[in-house]
Design a protein around this motif. Structure first.
Motif, PDB file in Angstrom:
ATOM      1  N   LYS A   1      17.004  -8.533  -2.023  1.00  0.00           N
ATOM      2  CA  LYS A   1      15.825  -8.399  -1.161  1.00  0.00           C
ATOM      3  C   LYS A   1      16.188  -7.575   0.066  1.00  0.00           C
ATOM      4  N   GLU A   2      15.248  -6.786   0.546  1.00  0.00           N
ATOM      5  CA  GLU A   2      15.456  -6.003   1.752  1.00  0.00           C
ATOM      6  C   GLU A   2      14.139  -5.872   2.504  1.00  0.00           C
ATOM      7  N   VAL A   3      14.233  -5.878   3.834  1.00  0.00           N
ATOM      8  CA  VAL A   3      13.071  -5.703   4.703  1.00  0.00           C
ATOM      9  C   VAL A   3      13.255  -4.407   5.472  1.00  0.00           C
ATOM     10  N   CYS A   4      12.220  -3.583   5.496  1.00  0.00           N
ATOM     11  CA  CYS A   4      12.255  -2.319   6.227  1.00  0.00           C
ATOM     12  C   CYS A   4      11.145  -2.318   7.270  1.00  0.00           C
ATOM     13  N   SER A   5      11.470  -1.840   8.444  1.00  0.00           N
ATOM     14  CA  SER A   5      10.478  -1.639   9.492  1.00  0.00           C
ATOM     15  C   SER A   5      10.043  -0.180   9.430  1.00  0.00           C
ATOM     16  N   ILE A   6       8.754   0.038   9.210  1.00  0.00           N
ATOM     17  CA  ILE A   6       8.228   1.391   9.039  1.00  0.00           C
ATOM     18  C   ILE A   6       7.176   1.648  10.119  1.00  0.00           C
ATOM     19  N   PRO A   7       7.326   2.744  10.883  1.00  0.00           N
ATOM     20  CA  PRO A   7       6.352   3.023  11.949  1.00  0.00           C
ATOM     21  C   PRO A   7       4.983   3.387  11.390  1.00  0.00           C
ATOM     22  N   GLU A   8       3.984   3.225  12.240  1.00  0.00           N
ATOM     23  CA  GLU A   8       2.641   3.656  11.864  1.00  0.00           C
ATOM     24  C   GLU A   8       2.657   5.141  11.539  1.00  0.00           C
ATOM     25  N   SER A   9       1.740   5.549  10.712  1.00  0.00           N
ATOM     26  CA  SER A   9       1.595   6.954  10.352  1.00  0.00           C
ATOM     27  C   SER A   9       0.791   7.691  11.420  1.00  0.00           C
ATOM     28  N   SER A  10       1.015   8.979  11.528  1.00  0.00           N
ATOM     29  CA  SER A  10       0.165   9.799  12.401  1.00  0.00           C
ATOM     30  C   SER A  10      -1.195  10.021  11.736  1.00  0.00           C
ATOM     31  N   ASN A  11      -1.272   9.731  10.434  1.00  0.00           N
ATOM     32  CA  ASN A  11      -2.513   9.837   9.680  1.00  0.00           C
ATOM     33  C   ASN A  11      -3.228   8.480   9.766  1.00  0.00           C
ATOM     34  N   LEU A  12      -4.258   8.409  10.584  1.00  0.00           N
ATOM     35  CA  LEU A  12      -4.970   7.138  10.798  1.00  0.00           C
ATOM     36  C   LEU A  12      -5.577   6.593   9.510  1.00  0.00           C
ATOM     37  N   ARG A  13      -5.967   7.463   8.618  1.00  0.00           N
ATOM     38  CA  ARG A  13      -6.543   7.010   7.334  1.00  0.00           C
ATOM     39  C   ARG A  13      -5.507   6.206   6.542  1.00  0.00           C
ATOM     40  N   ILE A  14      -4.264   6.670   6.511  1.00  0.00           N
ATOM     41  CA  ILE A  14      -3.201   5.939   5.809  1.00  0.00           C
ATOM     42  C   ILE A  14      -3.001   4.579   6.460  1.00  0.00           C
ATOM     43  N   ASN A  15      -2.968   4.530   7.790  1.00  0.00           N
ATOM     44  CA  ASN A  15      -2.823   3.252   8.493  1.00  0.00           C
ATOM     45  C   ASN A  15      -3.930   2.284   8.094  1.00  0.00           C
ATOM     46  N   HIS A  16      -5.167   2.755   8.074  1.00  0.00           N
ATOM     47  CA  HIS A  16      -6.307   1.901   7.729  1.00  0.00           C
ATOM     48  C   HIS A  16      -6.259   1.451   6.274  1.00  0.00           C
ATOM     49  N   MET A  17      -5.848   2.347   5.380  1.00  0.00           N
ATOM     50  CA  MET A  17      -5.776   1.993   3.960  1.00  0.00           C
ATOM     51  C   MET A  17      -4.700   0.934   3.719  1.00  0.00           C
ATOM     52  N   VAL A  18      -3.537   1.091   4.334  1.00  0.00           N
ATOM     53  CA  VAL A  18      -2.459   0.103   4.171  1.00  0.00           C
ATOM     54  C   VAL A  18      -2.900  -1.236   4.738  1.00  0.00           C
ATOM     55  N   GLU A  19      -3.543  -1.226   5.895  1.00  0.00           N
ATOM     56  CA  GLU A  19      -4.045  -2.484   6.469  1.00  0.00           C
ATOM     57  C   GLU A  19      -5.073  -3.125   5.555  1.00  0.00           C
ATOM     58  N   ALA A  20      -5.972  -2.347   4.987  1.00  0.00           N
ATOM     59  CA  ALA A  20      -7.001  -2.886   4.105  1.00  0.00           C
ATOM     60  C   ALA A  20      -6.394  -3.505   2.845  1.00  0.00           C
ATOM     61  N   ILE A  21      -5.359  -2.879   2.305  1.00  0.00           N
ATOM     62  CA  ILE A  21      -4.724  -3.377   1.089  1.00  0.00           C
ATOM     63  C   ILE A  21      -3.912  -4.625   1.347  1.00  0.00           C
ATOM     64  N   PHE A  22      -3.064  -4.604   2.381  1.00  0.00           N
ATOM     65  CA  PHE A  22      -2.067  -5.646   2.554  1.00  0.00           C
ATOM     66  C   PHE A  22      -2.375  -6.677   3.639  1.00  0.00           C
ATOM     67  N   CYS A  23      -3.184  -6.310   4.609  1.00  0.00           N
ATOM     68  CA  CYS A  23      -3.258  -7.146   5.808  1.00  0.00           C
ATOM     69  C   CYS A  23      -4.581  -7.879   5.976  1.00  0.00           C
ATOM     70  N   ASP A  24      -5.468  -7.796   5.023  1.00  0.00           N
ATOM     71  CA  ASP A  24      -6.754  -8.527   5.144  1.00  0.00           C
ATOM     72  C   ASP A  24      -6.777  -9.728   4.238  1.00  0.00           C
TER      73      ASP A  24
END
Length: 69
Positions: free
Chosen positions: A46-69
């Motif tokens: 197992k491994e945990v990675c810290s990944i910064p937000e994208s400069s592409n706001l659409r990608i940020n919103h899509m990842v949040e919609a998939i994983f964080c809701d």
């Protein structure tokens, strides 16, 4: 594990959830980054990675919609 971007995480999820030999298991949103949990397919390590937000706001919103809701 190579250095990943949020775009890598998003596109791997859409495809099959695998990046190289690593299976994406879980994503948590923190204040300005994402904690991504992976399992190595051959060893189960197992491994945990810290990944910064994208400069592409659409990608940020899509990842949040998939994983964080």
């Amino acid at each position: 594990m190579k250095e990943l971007t949020l775009e890598d995480v998003y596109h791997s999820y859409i495809k099959d959830g695998v990046i190289g030999n690593w299976k994406l298991e879980l994503v948590f949103k923190e204040s300005h980054h994402y904690e991504c949990f992976f399992t190595e397919l051959n060893t189960g390590k197992k491994e945990v990675c810290s990944i910064p937000e994208s400069s592409n706001l659409r990608i940020n919103h899509m990842v949040e919609a998939i994983f964080c809701d």
